[in-house]
Write an enzyme that holds these catalytic residues in place. Sequence first.
Site, PDB file in Angstrom:
ATOM      1  N   GLN A  36       0.700  -1.364   0.423  1.00 56.88           N
ATOM      2  CA  GLN A  36       0.057   0.320   0.065  1.00 56.88           C
ATOM      3  C   GLN A  36       1.068   1.465   0.179  1.00 56.88           C
ATOM      4  O   GLN A  36       0.633   2.206  -0.448  1.00 56.88           O
ATOM      5  CB  GLN A  36      -0.866  -0.458   1.042  1.00 56.88           C
ATOM      6  CG  GLN A  36      -2.143  -0.808   1.291  1.00 56.88           C
ATOM      7  CD  GLN A  36      -1.717  -2.298   1.857  1.00 56.88           C
ATOM      8  OE1 GLN A  36      -0.589  -2.246   1.712  1.00 56.88           O
ATOM      9  NE2 GLN A  36      -2.672  -3.430   1.962  1.00 56.88           N
ATOM     10  N   ASP A  45      -7.547   1.589  12.366  1.00 53.95           N
ATOM     11  CA  ASP A  45      -8.861   0.542  11.393  1.00 53.95           C
ATOM     12  C   ASP A  45      -9.464   0.105  13.320  1.00 53.95           C
ATOM     13  O   ASP A  45     -10.764  -0.053  12.425  1.00 53.95           O
ATOM     14  CB  ASP A  45      -8.315  -1.110  11.123  1.00 53.95           C
ATOM     15  CG  ASP A  45      -7.239  -0.681   9.534  1.00 53.95           C
ATOM     16  OD1 ASP A  45      -6.509  -0.931   9.600  1.00 53.95           O
ATOM     17  OD2 ASP A  45      -8.765  -1.276   8.282  1.00 53.95           O
TER      18      ASP A  45
END
Length: 329
Positions: free
Chosen positions: A191, A231
Site C-alpha cells: 500500500q 482500522d
Amino acid sequence: MDPLRTIAEDGAAVLVLDQTRLPADEAHVRLGTLAEAAHAIRSMQVRGAPLIGATAAYGVALALAEGRSLEESLAVLAATRPTAVNLHWALERMRRALSGLPEGGLTTAAWREARAIAAEDAAANAAIGRHGLALLDRPRDGRRPLQVMTHCNAGWLATVAHGTALAPIYAAKDSGLPVHVWVSETRPRNQGLLTAWELARAGITHTLVADNAAGLLMMQGRVDCVIVGADRIAANGDTANKVGTYLKALAAKAHGVPFYVAAPLSTVDFDCPAGDRIPIEERDGAELGAPPGVPVGNPAFDVTPAALIAAFVTERGIISPSHLFRAKS
Ligand code: MRU
C-alpha cells in the site's frame, strides 16, 4: 467523478476507483449489486477503514434495490473483512436508520443514509487535516523540510476524501510548510505504492523505503514524527492498523519520535475495551509470494498499545489516549 474522491453514485449504482489496479492503471469499477459491493471490499478493490465503511453503506442500498432483505445484506457485508470497525459502524448505522421503516421507503432511505455517511467521512477527514497541521507546524531545525513517516496508505484513497494520516500532510503542503514523507513499502500488499502515487500527484516530496528501514532512519534522526491511520481503536486507545505499525511505534518510542494516529471517531470501538479483543484479519498466504510448499502466515494488522501513542488526531481535535473515552458521545 471528482479526481480526489474514491466513490461516487447515481442512485442506481456506485462507481469506485479499483485500487487493485493502482498505481499502474487508474480504472473505475461499477458496483450494481450486493455481491459486487461485497466482492469489492473483500478483494480490496476498495480498502482503508473509512472507505470500506462507506462502500458497505452503499452496498446495503444496492441490496435493497435488488429486493434483498436488510438482515441479509448486513450479514453479507459484515462478513467481508473483520478488523476495520468502520465497516461494522456503518452497517449498524444503516440498521438504525432503516429499522422500522415501511418497505416502500427503504431503498430511498438507504441511499440517503449512505450518502450522509460518505459526506460525513469527507468532512471529518478535512477536519483531521486542520487539527493535525497544528502538530506538524512546530518550531524545528529550519534548514530542512519536516520529516514525516507513514505506513500503509491512509490517504484519500483509503477514505471517501482527504485521507486521515495524509490529511495533515496535505494541509501542511497547502499552508506552505515544507514537508518530506518517508513512505514504508507495507509488505505484502504494498500500500506504500498507493501513498507514493498520491503524494506524487500532490507534488509532495517523498521517499519509498523498505518496511525494515524505519528503525535505522529514526536512529539517524531523520524522522521528526510518525503519523499512521487506524482500522480499529479500542476504548483504552490500543490501536489496530496495518501490520508493521507496531514495530514503527516501538522504534519511535526508543528514539523519542512522536507517534500519532489520525482517525475519525467512527474508527473508535467504544465497545472494545482493549487491543487484545480486536479481531485480526488473517489473509491468504499467497500474498507473500513464497514458493509453493513454504508454510506462511499472513496477519494483515497488528495492535499498537496506547502507551506508544503520543496523540490521536480526530475530527474533534487532538485527543490523548487517556482521554479517548471522553470522546464517546
Ligand atoms: O488492508 P487495508 O489496505 O484496508 O488496510 C488499511 C490500513 O491499515 C489503513 O492504515 C487504515 O485503514 C486507515 S485508512 C484511513
